[in-house]
Design a protein around this motif. Sequence first.
Motif, PDB file in Angstrom:
ATOM      1  N   GLY A 193       2.910   1.301  -3.395  1.00 17.88           N
ATOM      2  CA  GLY A 193       2.015   1.545  -4.523  1.00 17.88           C
ATOM      3  C   GLY A 193       1.468   2.959  -4.533  1.00 17.88           C
ATOM      4  N   THR A 194       1.134   3.481  -3.356  1.00 21.75           N
ATOM      5  CA  THR A 194       0.627   4.853  -3.273  1.00 21.75           C
ATOM      6  C   THR A 194       1.692   5.856  -3.706  1.00 21.75           C
ATOM      7  OG1 THR A 194      -0.847   4.244  -1.456  1.00 21.75           O
ATOM      8  CG2 THR A 194      -0.368   6.586  -1.746  1.00 21.75           C
ATOM      9  N   ALA A 195       2.927   5.589  -3.308  1.00 26.59           N
ATOM     10  CA  ALA A 195       4.020   6.491  -3.687  1.00 26.59           C
ATOM     11  C   ALA A 195       4.174   6.554  -5.205  1.00 26.59           C
ATOM     12  CB  ALA A 195       5.319   6.031  -3.035  1.00 26.59           C
TER      13      ALA A 195
ATOM     14  N   ALA B 245       2.365   0.946  -9.927  1.00 22.13           N
ATOM     15  CA  ALA B 245       1.412   0.694  -8.842  1.00 22.13           C
ATOM     16  C   ALA B 245       0.579  -0.549  -9.141  1.00 22.13           C
ATOM     17  CB  ALA B 245       0.510   1.911  -8.652  1.00 22.13           C
TER      18      ALA B 245
ATOM     19  N   LEU C  10       0.825  -1.211   0.000  1.00 24.72           N
ATOM     20  CA  LEU C  10       0.000   0.000   0.000  1.00 24.72           C
ATOM     21  C   LEU C  10       0.860   1.262   0.000  1.00 24.72           C
ATOM     22  CD1 LEU C  10      -2.908  -0.934   2.448  1.00 24.72           C
ATOM     23  CD2 LEU C  10      -3.044  -0.584  -0.027  1.00 24.72           C
ATOM     24  N   THR C  11       1.872   1.279   0.845  1.00 31.03           N
ATOM     25  CA  THR C  11       2.714   2.480   0.912  1.00 31.03           C
ATOM     26  C   THR C  11       3.524   2.660  -0.371  1.00 31.03           C
ATOM     27  OG1 THR C  11       4.413   1.162   2.055  1.00 31.03           O
ATOM     28  CG2 THR C  11       2.883   2.427   3.419  1.00 31.03           C
TER      29      THR C  11
ATOM     30  N   ALA D  62       1.776   5.743  -7.373  1.00 31.57           N
ATOM     31  CA  ALA D  62       0.527   6.241  -7.950  1.00 31.57           C
ATOM     32  C   ALA D  62       0.490   7.764  -7.987  1.00 31.57           C
ATOM     33  CB  ALA D  62      -0.662   5.702  -7.162  1.00 31.57           C
ATOM     34  N   VAL D  63       1.220   8.405  -7.088  1.00 29.81           N
ATOM     35  CA  VAL D  63       1.274   9.871  -7.085  1.00 29.81           C
ATOM     36  C   VAL D  63       1.821  10.401  -8.416  1.00 29.81           C
ATOM     37  CG1 VAL D  63       2.391  11.862  -5.992  1.00 29.81           C
ATOM     38  CG2 VAL D  63       1.450  10.035  -4.584  1.00 29.81           C
TER      39      VAL D  63
END
Length: 307
Positions: free
Chosen positions: A241-243, A263, A238-239, A245-246
């Motif tokens: 992938g979120t990074a 991501a 999650l961390t 995805a930004v």
Amino acid sequence: PSTGGLADLEAAGYPVSQLDAATRELLADAQALREAGWTGSGLADDADIATIREILAGPSGDGLEGVLAGDAQAALARVATRAGDQGAVRLAADFRQRLAPLEQTGAEALVASQPLLINETLDELSAAQTQAIIVSLTAALALLVGYYTVTRRRPLLGVITMLPALLAVPLVLGSMWLLGLSFNALTATIASIAIGIGVPYGIHLTNRFVEEIRGGDVDAAIRATLTHTGAALVGSALTTGTAFAVLLLSSFPPIAQFGGITALTIAYALLASAIVETAALVWWGRREVRRHPGHADVAIPSRGFAG
């Protein structure tokens, strides 16, 4: 061709009429220079100096060096098009077909442009990346099989550990194709990232499961594995992938594509680990228990056989 001008192009069947007026004028003057005795590097003994001076003093004199090589055996024809990057390959194929009669005379015809160069570079990059993916997957599989053979006498665990990477690579490449994402220098690294993420995920789950199965209870072992290691992998995915995805917020399309597909790659690796690998581990664990029902610890090498 002996004169290297419009006459030879027309005789060879080249569609001279499709050339722009400036190019036709330059080629005509180049032919006239050859006929007047200009060799490209000097003057012939019987050169018509007056004619040569007249041609060079004309409006096309400054541009002759742009269409005639130093040895006067090569000519450059520039054709303006609106084909764009997508139509460049088809247009080049059409040009090569039309230039075939010219090549039959012994001349060599080359079609070049920036879009064609970029397309050729991407093709070579794609081929190199495909080879790198195969080598990486093979090397990782060999290392894992070797490791679990030496430490656990269970080479099959190496194959099971590779499942997240083996599944994530085709899934992410297929998603790129379905989404119509272009193949560029950034997205070409996605498959390598899938391997780099999928293999560690697999190793974490396998090692935890092997430790938990020491009591011989497969169901309890897989529950403990998913509760502890699985939860940690979800948090990590999650961390990370979120990074990535930004990067979708970037105004530069290749960067945005790279962030989004990376991501997605992390999500595929996590799902493959949590669903496919865990199912394979349960199958392997039950297989080991059936093969060695009298052993409390099926994971100790000295108490089992290679499987």
